[in-house]
Motif scaffolding. Structure first.
Motif, PDB file in Angstrom:
ATOM      1  N   GLY A 371      85.852-128.083  20.655  1.00 20.76           N
ATOM      2  CA  GLY A 371      87.304-128.097  20.594  1.00 20.76           C
ATOM      3  C   GLY A 371      87.923-126.935  19.856  1.00 20.76           C
ATOM      4  O   GLY A 371      89.152-126.858  19.740  1.00 20.76           O
ATOM      5  N   ILE A 372      87.126-125.994  19.340  1.00 18.59           N
ATOM      6  CA  ILE A 372      87.643-124.843  18.611  1.00 18.59           C
ATOM      7  C   ILE A 372      87.705-123.645  19.556  1.00 18.59           C
ATOM      8  O   ILE A 372      86.677-123.230  20.095  1.00 18.59           O
ATOM      9  CB  ILE A 372      86.762-124.505  17.393  1.00 18.59           C
ATOM     10  CG1 ILE A 372      86.717-125.691  16.431  1.00 18.59           C
ATOM     11  CG2 ILE A 372      87.294-123.264  16.685  1.00 18.59           C
ATOM     12  CD1 ILE A 372      85.776-125.474  15.263  1.00 18.59           C
ATOM     13  N   PRO A 373      88.897-123.066  19.798  1.00 22.43           N
ATOM     14  CA  PRO A 373      88.994-121.902  20.682  1.00 22.43           C
ATOM     15  C   PRO A 373      88.349-120.666  20.056  1.00 22.43           C
ATOM     16  O   PRO A 373      88.529-120.385  18.866  1.00 22.43           O
ATOM     17  CB  PRO A 373      90.504-121.708  20.857  1.00 22.43           C
ATOM     18  CG  PRO A 373      91.126-122.986  20.404  1.00 22.43           C
ATOM     19  CD  PRO A 373      90.217-123.534  19.351  1.00 22.43           C
ATOM     20  N   ALA A 418      87.987-117.011  15.918  1.00 21.08           N
ATOM     21  CA  ALA A 418      87.991-118.470  16.048  1.00 21.08           C
ATOM     22  C   ALA A 418      89.310-119.012  15.516  1.00 21.08           C
ATOM     23  O   ALA A 418      89.866-118.472  14.551  1.00 21.08           O
ATOM     24  CB  ALA A 418      86.826-119.079  15.280  1.00 21.08           C
ATOM     25  N   LYS A 419      89.806-120.079  16.128  1.00 22.28           N
ATOM     26  CA  LYS A 419      91.060-120.691  15.709  1.00 22.28           C
ATOM     27  C   LYS A 419      90.840-122.177  15.406  1.00 22.28           C
ATOM     28  O   LYS A 419      91.281-123.051  16.161  1.00 22.28           O
ATOM     29  CB  LYS A 419      92.129-120.503  16.780  1.00 22.28           C
ATOM     30  CG  LYS A 419      92.450-119.044  17.059  1.00 22.28           C
ATOM     31  CD  LYS A 419      93.526-118.892  18.124  1.00 22.28           C
ATOM     32  CE  LYS A 419      93.844-117.433  18.393  1.00 22.28           C
ATOM     33  NZ  LYS A 419      94.879-117.260  19.428  1.00 22.28           N
ATOM     34  N   PRO A 420      90.156-122.465  14.310  1.00 22.40           N
ATOM     35  CA  PRO A 420      89.896-123.875  13.981  1.00 22.40           C
ATOM     36  C   PRO A 420      91.129-124.564  13.401  1.00 22.40           C
ATOM     37  O   PRO A 420      91.967-123.935  12.751  1.00 22.40           O
ATOM     38  CB  PRO A 420      88.788-123.781  12.931  1.00 22.40           C
ATOM     39  CG  PRO A 420      89.012-122.459  12.272  1.00 22.40           C
ATOM     40  CD  PRO A 420      89.537-121.544  13.345  1.00 22.40           C
ATOM     41  N   GLU A 429      93.179-118.664  11.857  1.00 26.14           N
ATOM     42  CA  GLU A 429      92.744-117.666  12.832  1.00 26.14           C
ATOM     43  C   GLU A 429      91.812-116.715  12.089  1.00 26.14           C
ATOM     44  O   GLU A 429      92.261-115.859  11.319  1.00 26.14           O
ATOM     45  CB  GLU A 429      93.935-116.920  13.417  1.00 26.14           C
ATOM     46  CG  GLU A 429      93.545-115.922  14.508  1.00 26.14           C
ATOM     47  CD  GLU A 429      94.746-115.273  15.176  1.00 26.14           C
ATOM     48  OE1 GLU A 429      94.620-114.129  15.665  1.00 26.14           O
ATOM     49  OE2 GLU A 429      95.810-115.916  15.201  1.00 26.14           O
ATOM     50  N   LEU A 430      90.517-116.887  12.301  1.00 26.38           N
ATOM     51  CA  LEU A 430      89.501-116.151  11.550  1.00 26.38           C
ATOM     52  C   LEU A 430      88.792-115.177  12.485  1.00 26.38           C
ATOM     53  O   LEU A 430      88.294-115.572  13.544  1.00 26.38           O
ATOM     54  CB  LEU A 430      88.492-117.124  10.934  1.00 26.38           C
ATOM     55  CG  LEU A 430      89.081-118.270  10.105  1.00 26.38           C
ATOM     56  CD1 LEU A 430      87.976-119.215   9.657  1.00 26.38           C
ATOM     57  CD2 LEU A 430      89.849-117.721   8.903  1.00 26.38           C
ATOM     58  N   ALA A 451      91.918-112.624   8.685  1.00 27.42           N
ATOM     59  CA  ALA A 451      92.146-114.051   8.459  1.00 27.42           C
ATOM     60  C   ALA A 451      93.643-114.331   8.392  1.00 27.42           C
ATOM     61  O   ALA A 451      94.388-113.614   7.711  1.00 27.42           O
ATOM     62  CB  ALA A 451      91.473-114.511   7.169  1.00 27.42           C
ATOM     63  N   VAL A 452      94.074-115.360   9.121  1.00 23.43           N
ATOM     64  CA  VAL A 452      95.459-115.823   9.085  1.00 23.43           C
ATOM     65  C   VAL A 452      95.443-117.340   8.944  1.00 23.43           C
ATOM     66  O   VAL A 452      94.745-118.033   9.694  1.00 23.43           O
ATOM     67  CB  VAL A 452      96.236-115.439  10.362  1.00 23.43           C
ATOM     68  CG1 VAL A 452      97.691-115.898  10.253  1.00 23.43           C
ATOM     69  CG2 VAL A 452      96.179-113.935  10.612  1.00 23.43           C
TER      70      VAL A 452
END
Length: 731
Positions: A371-373, A418-420, A429-430, A451-452
């Motif tokens: 489920g993590i884009p 990755a956008k967990p 947003e890593l 990183a955001v």
């Protein structure tokens, strides 16, 4: 996501409501979208500008595939168009990003009556107004070469027509612009500051369409040509005919008639070819070319000069849907920017030319894990540069072969983002980008984390914090106080280091009401191994080399940003304000002491407003105020053998006058529907004819008593008021 004419729609907004929680998605270049949802009753709402909103409700019990067709809004009533204008002119995205559609900002005043992407960006917080005679971007205290401009993923190295006076891109061909002040996406690198993505229109035309603009200064046209049901092409072109208009303006503004004969012209073209190879494979080919030529002839100075600069790029891209949640994109590209100065004065003939050329490949894959884009991929680019090729005839010193060497470099990068979802209201947003660079005997391996963090307190208030590490290997060397095309690019090699920066930013976005929203931000950026070239256009002696002439130093920038927007109703617009500082420290400049950067502008204020008086009349106005840029002023003068000698105290110790400009436009619509448009535009650039000098020339005269000197500063203004009229059409 398709229309009734079977066209795939890109960038459609989709919202899902499940158990009183909202989820959001957008369609990709194939018109596909995916979203992981909990089981239960789902209300799906689809909206896209120019199409009727559609809602669907269903009970989600397992993996579900849905095909949606949208109907185009062909209503003739302006009131319906206003009600459908839910898409904001400028949309704040996560972190320091924003996006806008050039079509939504067509009423903002510009010289040619069409949207100017660079000038729109200069009206947003964090972007410095560069002033007249300058088409560069200055973002968060960085230099002009610190910004990346990507046309469908391909870098553009030259980005202005006539020193930034005219819009550089034909916005009829551009579907959307995404601007990231921090370049926080790990997919993009190679610059210390911002990334601007220009996304061309990739819709397959269902019928032949024509739109364009005919004006006094230039004209443009865009054709949509269907080849088959699944294949189409869009072609755009522009041409100017301003020699008889601009030249008299320049001459009239030059009191001492410096320039007696000046001719200028530009042209550009865009092409986008789209074909749906299969249901899950879309092939696009994007191309862009531009050419400018400026010629100056001054008999008083025995000067005949010609300056030419041009761009060309092409990029085929294949987007493939491998499964329901995996999409892969493969693109190759070629881009080239050249400039050439031919100058003859008296008996001396000189030619200075430069170019930068890239061959590149980009692969990226969008997928999800639990489920993590994710988005991951690799990039390779081969750089081929000629920083300065100098050829001089009838000059005592021979040509410097050291300046004429070609530079070749290779760059390889792998990236992943990755956008967990860390919490219900905290999304990260890593990203990580690993860059390997090689040129000659010089190699670098850099790890660049991004990183955001986005925290959504409620539906009306969100906060963000970000950190970005950047490295830059190709450097723009500016050779004058204005952004003229003699500026050139040079790659990091022996003696020329790679630049680096670390940026921290935080901010918030607020929805005040249905019409009003605001944003606040703060940033701090430290920069190392910056380059300065203090020798003017070029050096001509035998021992001079770029390696020896370029100075290396550090810098930092920090500031506060604010924006207030009104996005609905008859009156729309925004207020943008930036308070910032930018300084530099070079061991060989200013005695090693810290000094203000050239474009350290303390205050930048922009007001933009449009007003729909009726279905026929629309008005637009922009008001700009910014502090003057910095320059170095001599602090004392004296004469030795009747020759003036000047002394300096500090570098960039003086400041130009504040920059003030008001632009105004009026649009009268003969016809305006979703399919057809006919409008007359009248625009005035610098309506009140305020003198905004490009630079200052100091004249030194010895006093009659021969014991003192008189220093008389003379402000050089390129142009004052520039009116234009044009007819915009679409059918």
């Amino acid at each position: 996501m398709k229309t009734l004419e079977n066209e795939s729609l890109i960038g459609v907004n989709i919202s899902f409501k499940v158990n009183n929680k909202y989820y959001y998605s957008t369609s990709d270049t194939l018109g596909h979208f995916t979203q992981n949802l909990p089981l239960g009753l789902v209300k799906l709402t689809v909206s896209h500008f120019g199409y009727l909103e559609k809602s669907i409700s269903f009970d989600c019990k397992s993996d579900t595939i849905i095909a949606i067709e949208l109907k185009e809004d062909i209503s003739l009533l302006k009131e319906v168009v206003i009600a459908n204008d839910k898409k904001k002119a400028i949309t704040n995205l996560t972190g320091s990003k924003l996006s806008f559609s050039p079509k939504e900002l067509s009423t903002v005043p510009t010289v040619l009556g069409t949207t100017d992407i660079v000038k729109i960006l200069q009206l947003t917080p964090g972007v410095q107004n560069s002033g007249d005679a300058n088409g560069y971007l200055y973002v968060r205290g960085g230099d002009p070469g610190h910004n990346s401009m990507l046309y469908d993923g391909t870098p553009i190295y030259g980005m202005s027509h006539l020193l930034g006076v005219f819009p550089f891109y034909n916005t009829d061909h551009i579907q959307e612009v995404e601007f990231d002040k921090s370049s926080s996406n790990s997919k993009y690198g190679g610059r210390l500051s911002s990334t601007t993505l220009l996304i061309p229109n990739k819709t397959i035309p269902s019928k032949f369409t024509v739109q364009g603009n005919v004006g006094l200064l230039a004209s443009q046209i865009t054709l949509g040509i269907p080849i088959s049901e699944k294949t189409g092409i869009t072609i755009s072109g522009r041409k100017t005919y301003i020699d008889e208009i601009i030249a008299p303006l320049v001459s009239s503004n030059s009191k001492d008639e410096d320039v007696q004969d000046m001719k200028y012209g530009f042209s550009d073209a865009n092409l986008t070819f789209v074909t749906e190879i299969s249901k899950n494979n879309l092939l696009t080919v994007s191309a862009f070319t531009s050419a400018d030529k400026l010629r100056i002839n001054d008999s008083n100075l025995a000067l005949d000069a010609s300056l030419k600069w041009s761009n060309f790029n092409i990029s085929p891209t294949l987007v493939s849907k491998l499964s329901s949640d995996v999409t892969m994109s493969n693109a190759i590209y070629y881009t080239r920017y050249t400039n050439e100065l031919d100058m003859e004065q008296s008996t001396i003939q000189m030619e200075i030319s430069s170019f930068v050329e890239d061959f590149g490949f980009t692969n990226s894959v969008d997928y999800s894990i639990k489920g993590i884009p994710f988005e991951s991929g690799l990039q390779y680019v081969h750089h081929n540069l000629q920083p300065q090729k100098i050829e001089i005839e009838n000059l005592s010193s021979a040509n410097n072969a050291n300046q004429n060497n070609l530079i070749k470099a290779n760059e390889l990068a792998v990236f992943t983002t990755a956008k967990p979802k860390l919490l219900d209201n905290l999304i990260a947003e890593l990203g990580l980008r690993i860059n390997y660079y090689n040129s000659g005997s010089k190699s670098y391996l850099h790890f660049q984390p991004r990183a955001v963090l986005n925290y959504y307190m409620n539906k009306n208030l969100s906060f963000y914090a970000s950190y970005n590490r950047q490295n830059q290997y190709l450097n723009l060397i500016t050779t004058s106080s204005v952004g003229i095309p003699t500026d050139f690019w040079i790659a990091s090699t022996d003696g020329i280091p790679a630049q680096s920066s670390n940026e921290f930013a935080l901010g918030s976005n607020q929805t005040i009401s249905k019409s009003f929203s605001s944003s606040f931000g703060a940033f701090y950026r430290s920069m190392k191994h910056l380059l300065e070239y203090p020798y003017g256009v070029t050096q001509f002696n035998q021992i001079s080399t770029l390696k020896n002439d370029l100075l290396e130093g550090n810098g930092k920038a920090y500031g506060l940003e604010f924006m207030l927007k009104k996005s609905s109703g008859r009156f729309k617009g925004w207020i943008s304000y930036t308070l910032s500082w930018s300084d530099r420290n070079f061991d060989k400049l200013n005695n090693g002491n810290t000094y203000y950067a050239k474009y350290d502008r303390r205050h930048n204020l922009a007001l933009v407003g449009t007003y729909d008086l009726s279905t026929k009349w629309n008005f637009g106005v922009t008001q700009i105020f910014s502090s003057g840029n910095r320059f170095t002023m001599p602090t004392s003068w004296y004469f030795i053998n009747n020759n003036p000698v000047k002394e300096y105290s500090e570098y960039n110790n003086a400041q130009m006058p504040n920059y003030i400009r008001t632009d105004f436009s009026v649009n009268y619509y003969f016809t305006k529907t979703a399919r057809k448009e006919s409008a007359l535009n009248f625009s005035v650039y610098n309506t009140f004819s305020v003198e905004n000098p490009v630079y200052v020339v100091l004249s030194v005269i010895m006093n009659e008593d021969k014991n003192s000197v008189i220093v008389k500063p003379e402000k050089k203004v390129l142009y004052r008021i520039l009116p234009s009229i044009s007819w915009r059409f679409k059918f």
